[in-house]
Design a protein around this motif. Structure first.
Motif, mmCIF file in Angstrom:
data_model
loop_
_atom_site.group_PDB
_atom_site.id
_atom_site.type_symbol
_atom_site.label_atom_id
_atom_site.label_comp_id
_atom_site.label_asym_id
_atom_site.label_seq_id
_atom_site.Cartn_x
_atom_site.Cartn_y
_atom_site.Cartn_z
ATOM 1 N N LEU A 152 -16.678 -13.666 -2.080
ATOM 2 C CA LEU A 152 -17.519 -14.847 -2.290
ATOM 3 C C LEU A 152 -16.929 -15.757 -3.359
ATOM 4 C CD1 LEU A 152 -21.080 -13.252 -2.072
ATOM 5 C CD2 LEU A 152 -19.961 -14.734 -0.386
ATOM 6 N N THR A 153 -16.297 -15.168 -4.362
ATOM 7 C CA THR A 153 -15.620 -15.982 -5.375
ATOM 8 C C THR A 153 -14.512 -16.815 -4.738
ATOM 9 O OG1 THR A 153 -16.094 -14.355 -7.105
ATOM 10 C CG2 THR A 153 -14.322 -15.916 -7.535
ATOM 11 N N ALA A 154 -13.742 -16.193 -3.835
ATOM 12 C CA ALA A 154 -12.679 -16.922 -3.139
ATOM 13 C C ALA A 154 -13.262 -18.043 -2.281
ATOM 14 C CB ALA A 154 -11.871 -15.959 -2.273
ATOM 15 N N ALA A 155 -14.404 -17.769 -1.616
ATOM 16 C CA ALA A 155 -15.046 -18.818 -0.813
ATOM 17 C C ALA A 155 -15.532 -19.958 -1.697
ATOM 18 C CB ALA A 155 -16.215 -18.220 -0.033
ATOM 19 N N GLY A 156 -16.065 -19.622 -2.876
ATOM 20 C CA GLY A 156 -16.515 -20.656 -3.805
ATOM 21 C C GLY A 156 -15.376 -21.528 -4.286
ATOM 22 N N ARG A 157 -14.218 -20.926 -4.499
ATOM 23 C CA ARG A 157 -13.055 -21.719 -4.915
ATOM 24 C C ARG A 157 -12.626 -22.704 -3.841
ATOM 25 N NH1 ARG A 157 -11.000 -16.722 -7.478
ATOM 26 N NH2 ARG A 157 -9.941 -16.237 -5.524
ATOM 27 N N ARG A 158 -12.931 -22.397 -2.592
ATOM 28 C CA ARG A 158 -12.538 -23.278 -1.498
ATOM 29 C C ARG A 158 -13.650 -24.225 -1.088
ATOM 30 N NH1 ARG A 158 -7.763 -22.521 0.108
ATOM 31 N NH2 ARG A 158 -8.087 -23.803 1.960
ATOM 32 N N THR A 204 -11.688 -5.791 -3.938
ATOM 33 C CA THR A 204 -10.735 -6.392 -3.014
ATOM 34 C C THR A 204 -9.706 -7.185 -3.820
ATOM 35 O OG1 THR A 204 -12.461 -6.612 -1.328
ATOM 36 C CG2 THR A 204 -10.464 -7.910 -1.028
ATOM 37 N N PRO A 205 -8.402 -6.936 -3.629
ATOM 38 C CA PRO A 205 -7.390 -7.685 -4.388
ATOM 39 C C PRO A 205 -7.571 -9.190 -4.210
ATOM 40 C CG PRO A 205 -6.378 -5.859 -3.206
ATOM 41 C CD PRO A 205 -7.792 -5.941 -2.717
ATOM 42 N N GLU A 206 -7.373 -9.923 -5.272
ATOM 43 C CA GLU A 206 -7.591 -11.368 -5.246
ATOM 44 C C GLU A 206 -6.749 -12.082 -4.188
ATOM 45 O OE1 GLU A 206 -6.741 -14.941 -8.315
ATOM 46 O OE2 GLU A 206 -8.026 -13.341 -9.075
ATOM 47 N N PRO A 207 -5.448 -11.736 -4.022
ATOM 48 C CA PRO A 207 -4.687 -12.432 -2.972
ATOM 49 C C PRO A 207 -5.243 -12.173 -1.571
ATOM 50 C CG PRO A 207 -3.217 -11.323 -4.520
ATOM 51 C CD PRO A 207 -4.598 -10.840 -4.817
ATOM 52 N N LEU A 208 -5.755 -10.964 -1.333
ATOM 53 C CA LEU A 208 -6.340 -10.668 -0.024
ATOM 54 C C LEU A 208 -7.644 -11.432 0.164
ATOM 55 C CD1 LEU A 208 -6.448 -9.145 2.617
ATOM 56 C CD2 LEU A 208 -7.343 -7.150 1.395
ATOM 57 N N ALA A 237 0.982 -1.522 4.496
ATOM 58 C CA ALA A 237 0.409 -0.493 3.634
ATOM 59 C C ALA A 237 0.528 -0.934 2.179
ATOM 60 C CB ALA A 237 1.140 0.831 3.852
ATOM 61 N N GLY A 238 -0.495 -0.652 1.405
ATOM 62 C CA GLY A 238 -0.500 -1.054 -0.001
ATOM 63 C C GLY A 238 -1.201 -2.359 -0.269
ATOM 64 N N ALA A 239 -1.641 -3.056 0.781
ATOM 65 C CA ALA A 239 -2.305 -4.344 0.573
ATOM 66 C C ALA A 239 -3.667 -4.171 -0.077
ATOM 67 C CB ALA A 239 -2.449 -5.088 1.897
ATOM 68 N N SER A 240 -4.348 -3.077 0.220
ATOM 69 C CA SER A 240 -5.649 -2.802 -0.371
ATOM 70 C C SER A 240 -5.964 -1.327 -0.170
ATOM 71 C CB SER A 240 -6.738 -3.677 0.266
ATOM 72 O OG SER A 240 -7.988 -3.485 -0.385
ATOM 73 N N ASP A 268 4.302 -8.647 -1.068
ATOM 74 C CA ASP A 268 4.605 -10.056 -1.292
ATOM 75 C C ASP A 268 3.509 -10.880 -0.618
ATOM 76 O OD1 ASP A 268 5.547 -12.620 -1.479
ATOM 77 O OD2 ASP A 268 7.597 -12.138 -0.871
ATOM 78 N N TRP A 269 2.477 -11.218 -1.379
ATOM 79 C CA TRP A 269 1.330 -11.909 -0.798
ATOM 80 C C TRP A 269 1.672 -13.322 -0.350
ATOM 81 C CZ3 TRP A 269 -2.627 -9.785 1.222
ATOM 82 C CH2 TRP A 269 -3.085 -8.545 0.770
#
Length: 739
Positions: A211-217, A181-185, A354-357, A418-419
């Motif tokens: 889960l990494t994104a959740a951990g950062r928050r 999953t792309p990091e910005p998404l 389209a192109g987000a993931s 453009d995220w």
């Protein structure tokens, strides 16, 4: 057992030498002493690695491979007996990350037997935290692999080694459909969860991005499950590296058939489940208690994942799930959708461009769900947001032009995502809706709250693009007319500037053959003091040593707040800094200076890949997906450097990866020319950049003006001119009216 003679392909030779495949082919044809093939087929020959390295050394061609490239090549060259494997090495990467760089250097110098024993001790120290970690042993693994792994962890960080190892294991297992999953998404999903949930579950965790994104928050208990053991191991290792303060529990297994966390209730669920899987257990799970909103049809595995997420939430807890657009309107899922709407378990649907993931050719959706609370307040509406046009560079998120763009969308998949704009649009609408759903006014063509009663028709179609169209009439005609005229004037000015940029004619042929020159890698130039390489690294990551590539110089954590950030999207669009320092998630970041050369860290994408920073960028922070080259002006001309660093062939030869090609900055090559000649090339590259920038600006304004006009005419806000007939068109062209 290890191969007695390591062999490499032409592609691997190009990575080792830091050149293109075409250059390797030229070497084979033009140099009689180039090593002869030692295996393979005529169409894809293999070459003896040591012979190739000796030949390169005889020509003064030093290896340009990064430590991660060396690890990737070493894994390709060595095999081992069953009982040990690439996924076992993930444990070693985690164990090695606990040591300082000097300890890793000492380990690399150990004799083979001592190195194997040392590696087994490192892996055993963390084996209990990773699925299947208690079975690891390295006796059958060649010591060269262990050395390459230790060097990669030392110089590029454990995350780089983990990425190489997991990718190799997936290749060996012939698994398809495993995408990161792309990091910005991932960050957007985590930010869509209100508050700071302490316990978060991802039932299809893959490599652990969500889960990494959740951990950062701020999440402190992270639970994950994945059907692939290598992905479960990778997620566990990644989470322990990136969120060391969190409690991590990851299990391997089929989530829908064999839930590893029965009875677990969490504050939030984040999930990017597999799509279109008809073999998800429909028959055997027909009476599963999770299907509180209806039994999903065999074709609707996604609705099974939605209900699985709801079943694991505490009352009032939220889930954010990435789904394909078909699930919003497929007839077989109508009853389940209706119950989700009727019970207020579904709170919002956000459409992505389209192109987000992956799959990149369709626009995915984010469904935000909330487990109903007993006796909770009645919810009368759902939020629908369409971000499909937020990826168009230069479109203001809240402007009328953005509104019309959203209503007259282009289906182009080549536009860069453009995220920043997507996240701003989605979060702004969701947070306003959460604050007061009944008073939410929405944004014409972008966001709209739709009543539950209005959705419960024969279709229960939850497609945002269809539902937000009803708000198109809210645009003020006078405001749109003023916006259109301003855009038209800007377009006329841009066309004039483009004509001036294209008027330069001082180009001439180099001669009967293309010019050739000696080159040096950016790493070589950095070691010689001609330039400095800088980049922004995530918190806790280590930069490579030995080639001048450093991260985080120029500011500390306390200084980041409020400073602008230059992103990769800004480079592509030719705009000034638009990023947010809060998204950097690092304790420090380099501060850009005028004269710095900025290069995108991902080779693919539209727009210029490199440019020289001017006064507009000076003082901004460096984004995480941008490399910064700071030349010594007495030895290197900045625009000369930018021109060659951003060349397509140069970027291709210095890139790794298939779907996403990451640029290794130290491998980029620069011609060795006198400074005066560099300046002539630099002036030419500056003119080329200006030409491209003006063309981009004119194209963007032409598209915006056309969208405004078309949207205004079809939406009823604009009227055609009374003189808009064929005769008037002929007068404008200076000809006669056609008949």
């Amino acid at each position: 057992m290890p191969q007695t003679s390591a062999q490499v392909t032409a592609a691997e030779i190009s990575r080792i030498a830091g050149v293109t495949r075409a250059t390797v082919s030229n070497w084979r044809r033009r140099h009689e002493d180039f090593p002869a093939p030692s295996g393979g087929r005529e169409s894809s020959p293999l070459y003896d690695l040591e012979a190739v390295r000796a030949w390169l050394a005889s020509r003064g061609q030093a290896s340009a491979a990064s430590p991660s490239d060396e690890l990737r090549t070493t894994l390709r060259l060595h095999t081992w007996e069953s009982g040990g494997g690439t996924s076992d090495l993930l444990l070693l990467a985690l164990g090695a990350a606990r040591h300082p760089a000097e300890d890793l250097t000492a380990a690399v110098r150990l004799p083979d037997m001592d190195l194997v024993a040392h590696a087994e001790r490192d892996a055993a120290a963390v084996s209990g935290a990773v699925p299947g970690g208690d079975t690891v042993h390295f006796g059958a693994i060649d010591a060269a692999v262990l050395r390459a792994l230790y060097v990669c962890v030392r110089d590029e960080g454990a995350q780089a080694a983990v990425s190489v190892l997991a990718t190799r294991e997936l290749e060996d297992s012939a698994v398809t459909g495993a995408y990161r999953t792309p990091e910005p998404l991932a960050d957007l999903l985590a930010r869509l969860i209100p508050g700071t949930p302490a316990r978060v579950l991802d039932p299809a965790c893959g490599s652990g991005s969500l889960l990494t994104a959740a951990g950062r928050r701020g999440a402190r208990e992270l639970y994950g499950q994945d059907v692939l053991t290598v992905q479960a191991r990778r997620a566990a290792v990644t989470l322990m590296l990136t969120t060391p303060e969190a409690e991590v529990t990851v299990r391997a297994g089929d989530t829908l058939r064999a839930d590893a966390f029965p009875g677990l209730l969490v504050d939030a669920v984040l999930c990017n489940p597999p799509f279109g899987n008809r073999d998800w257990g429909h028959d055997e799970l027909a009476y599963d208690p999770r299907w509180a909103y209806g039994v999903p049809a065999r074709a609707d595995s996604e609705l099974a994942w939605v209900q699985h997420a709801l079943a694991h939430l505490t009352p009032g807890g939220y889930a954010a799930v990435i789904l394909p657009p078909a699930i919003a309107g497929r007839a077989s899922g109508r009853r389940v959708r209706a119950e989700l709407v009727r019970s207020s378990a579904l709170r919002a649907v956000i459409a992505l461009p389209a192109g987000a993931s992956v799959p990149l050719h369709i626009g995915l959706q984010i469904w935000i769900l909330q487990r109903p609370e007993p006796g909770g307040a009645e919810r009368k509406s759902l939020l629908f947001v369409d971000t499909a046009e937020a990826s168009v560079s230069g479109t203001g998120a809240g402007s009328t032009s953005a509104t019309v763009s959203a209503r007259t969308r282009s289906a182009s998949r080549s536009a860069s995502v453009d995220w920043t704009a997507i996240s701003e649009r989605a979060l702004r609408a969701w947070q306003a809706f959460l604050a007061d759903p009944d008073a939410f006014e929405g944004e014409p063509g972008i966001a709209r709250a739709v009543g539950v009663v209005d959705l419960l028709d024969d279709l229960v179609d939850l497609t945002p693009a269809r539902l937000v169209q009803a708000s198109r009439g809210a645009i003020d005609p006078a405001e749109l007319a003023e916006e259109t005229e301003a855009a038209r004037r800007d377009l006329v000015e841009a066309a004039r500037a483009l004509g001036e940029a294209a008027g330069y004619e001082d180009w001439r042929a180099a001669g009967p053959a293309a010019r050739e020159w000696r080159t040096a890698t950016a790493s070589d130039l950095a070691r010689g003091g001609a330039l400095t390489l800088l980049r922004t690294l995530p918190e806790g990551a280590r930069g490579r040593g030995g080639d001048g590539d450093r991260g985080g110089e120029g500011s500390d954590g306390a200084e980041l707040a409020g400073q602008p950030v230059l992103t990769a999207s800004d480079l592509s669009a030719g705009s000034g800094p638009t990023g947010d320092a809060a998204d950097l998630r690092t304790e420090s970041a380099p501060v850009i200076e005028a004269g710095d050369v900025l290069v995108r860290a991902v080779a693919s994408g539209s727009g210029p890949a490199a440019r020289v920073a001017g006064e507009e960028e000076a003082g901004a922070l460096l984004g995480r997906h941008v490399h910064l080259f700071r030349p010594d002006p007495a030895r290197l001309d900045a625009w000369f450097l930018a021109g060659f660093l951003g060349a397509e062939e140069n970027l291709a030869s210095a890139s790794t990866g298939s779907t996403i090609r990451h640029v290794s900055p130290g491998r980029l090559r620069v011609p060795l020319l006198p400074l005066e000649e560099q300046r002539r090339y630099g002036e030419a590259f500056r003119r080329v950049y200006e030409l491209r920038a003006e063309a981009q600006r004119a194209t963007r304004l032409a598209e915006e003006t056309a969208r405004l006009l078309s949207g205004g005419l079809t939406g009823g806000q604009l009227l055609p001119s009374r003189d808009a007939g064929p005769e008037a068109a002929a007068r404008v062209r200076g000809g006669d009216s056609p008949h």
